[in-house]
Design an enzyme around this catalytic site. Structure first.
Site, short mmCIF file in Angstrom:
data_model
loop_
_atom_site.label_atom_id
_atom_site.label_comp_id
_atom_site.label_asym_id
_atom_site.label_seq_id
_atom_site.Cartn_x
_atom_site.Cartn_y
_atom_site.Cartn_z
N ASP A 89 0.74 -1.26 0.12
CA ASP A 89 0.00 0.13 -0.19
C ASP A 89 0.74 1.31 0.07
OD1 ASP A 89 -2.21 -1.66 0.11
OD2 ASP A 89 -1.87 -1.88 2.32
N LYS A 92 2.17 2.08 -5.12
CA LYS A 92 2.90 1.49 -6.24
C LYS A 92 2.10 1.65 -7.67
CE LYS A 92 3.04 -2.63 -4.36
NZ LYS A 92 2.99 -2.35 -3.08
N GLY A 93 0.67 1.45 -7.40
CA GLY A 93 -0.13 1.69 -8.81
C GLY A 93 0.18 3.02 -9.44
N GLY A 116 -4.23 -4.74 -4.03
CA GLY A 116 -5.19 -3.45 -4.51
C GLY A 116 -4.29 -2.16 -4.92
N HIS A 117 -4.32 -1.99 -6.21
CA HIS A 117 -3.49 -0.98 -6.49
C HIS A 117 -4.42 -0.05 -7.35
CE1 HIS A 117 0.13 -3.82 -7.30
NE2 HIS A 117 0.08 -3.78 -6.11
N GLN A 306 2.19 -6.20 -2.91
CA GLN A 306 2.46 -6.09 -1.60
C GLN A 306 3.83 -5.39 -1.15
OE1 GLN A 306 1.44 -9.36 -2.78
NE2 GLN A 306 -0.76 -8.79 -2.42
N THR A 383 -10.07 -4.81 0.98
CA THR A 383 -10.70 -5.38 2.02
C THR A 383 -11.52 -4.31 2.70
OG1 THR A 383 -9.16 -5.20 3.70
CG2 THR A 383 -9.40 -7.45 2.69
N LEU A 414 3.50 12.27 0.56
CA LEU A 414 3.97 13.28 1.41
C LEU A 414 2.89 14.60 1.98
CD1 LEU A 414 6.84 14.24 2.44
CD2 LEU A 414 6.87 16.17 0.41
P1 IMP Z 1 -2.66 -12.80 2.45
O1 IMP Z 1 -1.51 -12.34 1.27
O2 IMP Z 1 -4.02 -12.39 1.94
O3 IMP Z 1 -2.39 -14.25 2.45
O4 IMP Z 1 -2.42 -12.00 3.58
C1 IMP Z 1 -1.28 -11.96 4.47
C2 IMP Z 1 -0.67 -10.64 5.16
O5 IMP Z 1 -0.53 -9.99 3.81
C3 IMP Z 1 -2.00 -10.07 5.81
O6 IMP Z 1 -1.38 -9.47 6.97
C4 IMP Z 1 -2.33 -9.09 4.78
O7 IMP Z 1 -3.12 -7.93 5.26
C5 IMP Z 1 -1.28 -8.69 3.82
N1 IMP Z 1 -1.55 -8.09 2.69
C6 IMP Z 1 -1.72 -9.20 1.49
N2 IMP Z 1 -1.87 -8.03 0.49
C7 IMP Z 1 -1.80 -7.21 0.87
C8 IMP Z 1 -1.61 -5.77 0.26
O8 IMP Z 1 -1.78 -5.79 -1.06
N3 IMP Z 1 -1.28 -4.76 0.89
C9 IMP Z 1 -1.15 -4.66 2.17
N4 IMP Z 1 -1.05 -5.86 2.93
C10 IMP Z 1 -1.29 -6.98 2.15
MG MG Z 2 -2.92 -1.93 -1.93
#
Ligand code: IMP
Ligand code: MG
Length: 507
Positions: A89, A92-93, A116-117, A306, A383, A414
């Site tokens: 988060d 990057k998008g 989620g980009h 991620q 989510t 920033l």
């Molecule tokens: P999973 O990837 O759904 O198995 O989640 C594992 C961990 O990675 C959890 O703490 C999620 O909240 C985190 N996570 C997975 N995808 C993202 C993302 O795109 N952004 C931030 N955290 C992520």
């Molecule tokens: Mg994201």
């Protein structure tokens, strides 16, 4: 310093394909360059006797006027990797969207619809040009540029439902994907039982705080070698056999261990065969495609999802995702060689956030954290969960830079810090009064560290209206420059808003 006309390499701050002269870096390198570039002075044997030139990733791709020298790579391969340097988060998008102007291909190398980009695109409406926000979970953010081909690599775990929803959404926006979206035949598929198992496991005591998208269970099947890949959809017999085996095994687990509902084999087979018809036109050997594109000197952007601290090997295990978001993952996740990588760009948010459980040394469980969340709109794009917020952590970022090989940084959001009187940055950790040299990746130590802070004066000015880095208020530049110095890495870009025009290049 000795500068040789032949020692050219791509400038890291200019669009790819443009070149500038650079001088060799060390005395040893200088002597090697000298021998290599003036063989007539030293004789051919001198060149052959030299050990391989030790080059940085960018050095390797310079145009070699003596292309017969065996140690230097002929031609120019261009793969830039974009990585999230924190917990995901980072924005990057937007950075991928910015760089997509100058590349031919954008390729996702790991993760799935857990990402989620967010990209904000100017749209023409009845009231002139406005901006609209789009969130992509699987398709690379480069899809908004018509000249870009998007690749979903073999390292991604593909959720058919999420993919079809995204394709429909893009079609609805009038964005053509035909011939522009390529999906690896070797990507693993997310099955309904993966999502079910993900949510059941998360109800237990050791929950990670996953996104519930079935990511972990899909990678478990990949590594236990029972996974179902896109290529399996092509053969009805193989698909039925593999699905049957998988579902029977999962049903045992679901009913006996988790006392949960069981799954209907035929229903799933029908559903996935329908999916096969829909994705058939996009499926190909993307590794072969990318390598052939490299030969044609196409420019590739590898988009990580991620962030580094969620990497299954290098992150804060076990509170991580199940793939390799760090730059190393780009090669295995796309089937391209490490020698093709020309640069690694790290995206760093001007403060820190984390979703899900796990250690977060600079987390602010107070009014500051709430303010960062509110001003930064820190809610999960996938989510909707509120993100945990805290100050920037240079101590952890040093580790991220090392593991990823980050050469330049884009600082995002920033402007979220605009109204703070003072801004803190964690510069190191102490444990039991002793300063730690390295970033601890074991959860027990990381949970007990005391962050040491350096305090910066706030700038109390709206930065989102600025269009030049040099004109930003002095305290804002001081903050950014100090981050660059502390990380010993060049700050290349600063983002002061979600829109494309709110992007400042640091000269
Ligand atoms: P999973 O990837 O759904 O198995 O989640 C594992 C961990 O990675 C959890 O703490 C999620 O909240 C985190 N996570 C997975 N995808 C993202 C993302 O795109 N952004 C931030 N955290 C992520
Ligand atoms: Mg994201």
């Amino acid at each position: 310093m000795l500068t040789l006309g032949g020692a050219l390499r791509p400038s890291s701050d200019r669009p790819l394909g443009r070149w500038n002269a650079r001088s060799p870096t060390s005395a040893r390198d200088r002597s090697l360059y000298f021998v290599h570039f003036f063989p007539t002075l030293f004789g051919k044997d001198a060149v052959a006797m030299q050990p391989p030139v030790v080059c940085t990733p960018r050095d390797r791709s310079f145009t070699n006027p003596l292309s017969s020298i065996r140690y230097l790579k002929p031609g120019f391969m261009s793969v830039q990797i974009i990585v999230g340097a924190q917990w995901g988060d980072e924005g990057k998008g937007k950075i991928v969207d910015h760089l997509s102007k100058d590349v031919d291909i954008v390729a996702r190398y790991q993760g799935g619809a857990n990402a989620g980009h967010t990209v904000v695109i100017p749209t023409k409406g009845p009231n002139g040009v406005t901006s609209k926000e789009y969130v992509l979970h699987l398709i690379p953010s480069g899809i908004f540029h018509r000249h870009v081909t998007c690749v979903i690599g073999n390292g991604v775990v593909l959720d058919p439902v999420a993919l079809m929803t995204e394709i429909e959404q893009l079609r609805g926006l009038g964005i053509s994907i035909k011939g522009r979206l390529l999906i690896s035949h070797n990507a693993h598929l997310i099955m309904p039982y993966h999502k079910l198992l993900d949510s059941i496991r998360e109800q237990g005591e050791n929950r990670i705080g996953t996104t519930g998208r079935g990511i972990g269970p899909a990678y478990i099947d990949k590594y236990t070698r029972t996974g179902i890949r896109v290529v399996d959809l092509m053969n009805r017999e193989v698909l039925c056999r593999k699905l049957k085996q998988n579902i029977e095994e999962k049903n045992e687990l679901l009913s006996k261990v988790y006392h949960s509902q069981v799954l209907d084999v035929d229903e799933i087979i029908n559903e996935y065969q329908e999916f096969d018809k829909k994705i058939d036109e996009y499926v190909t050997d993307t590794s072969a495609y990318l390598n052939s594109a490299l030969k044609k000197k196409k420019k590739i952007l590898a988009e990580g999802a991620q962030g580094a601290f969620l990497d299954v090997d290098h992150g804060t295990y076990p509170f991580v995702t199940s793939s390799s978001p760090t730059s190393g993952g780009a090669c295995t996740g796309l089937g391209i060689p490490p020698t093709a990588i020309t640069s690694v760009i790290g995206v760093v948010k001007a403060y820190s956030t984390r979703v899900g459980n796990g250690p977060f040394p600079t987390e602010q469980l107070n009014e500051t954290g709430e303010r960062l969340r509110k001003v930064g709109g820190e809610y999960g794009a996938t989510t909707g969960r509120p993100r945990r917020c805290g100050w920037l952590d240079v101590a952890s970022l040093r580790y991220s830079i090392r593991v990823n090989g980050i050469e330049k940084i884009a600082i995002t959001k920033l402007d979220v810090l605009d109204e703070f009187d003072e801004i803190r940055v964690c510069t190191g950790y102490k444990v039991n009064g002793r300063t730690m040299g390295n970033f601890p990746t074991d959860v027990q130590t990381l949970e007990s560290v005391e962050p040491q802070y350096r305090v910066f004066k706030g700038w109390r000015t709206r930065t989102s209206d600025f269009r030049s880095y040099a004109k930003l208020p002095a305290p804002a530049r001081k903050y950014v420059d100090a981050i660059g110095s502390m990380l010993e890495t060049r700050i290349w870009m600063v983002s002061v808003g979600a829109r494309r025009d709110q992007t400042l290049i640091v000269k």
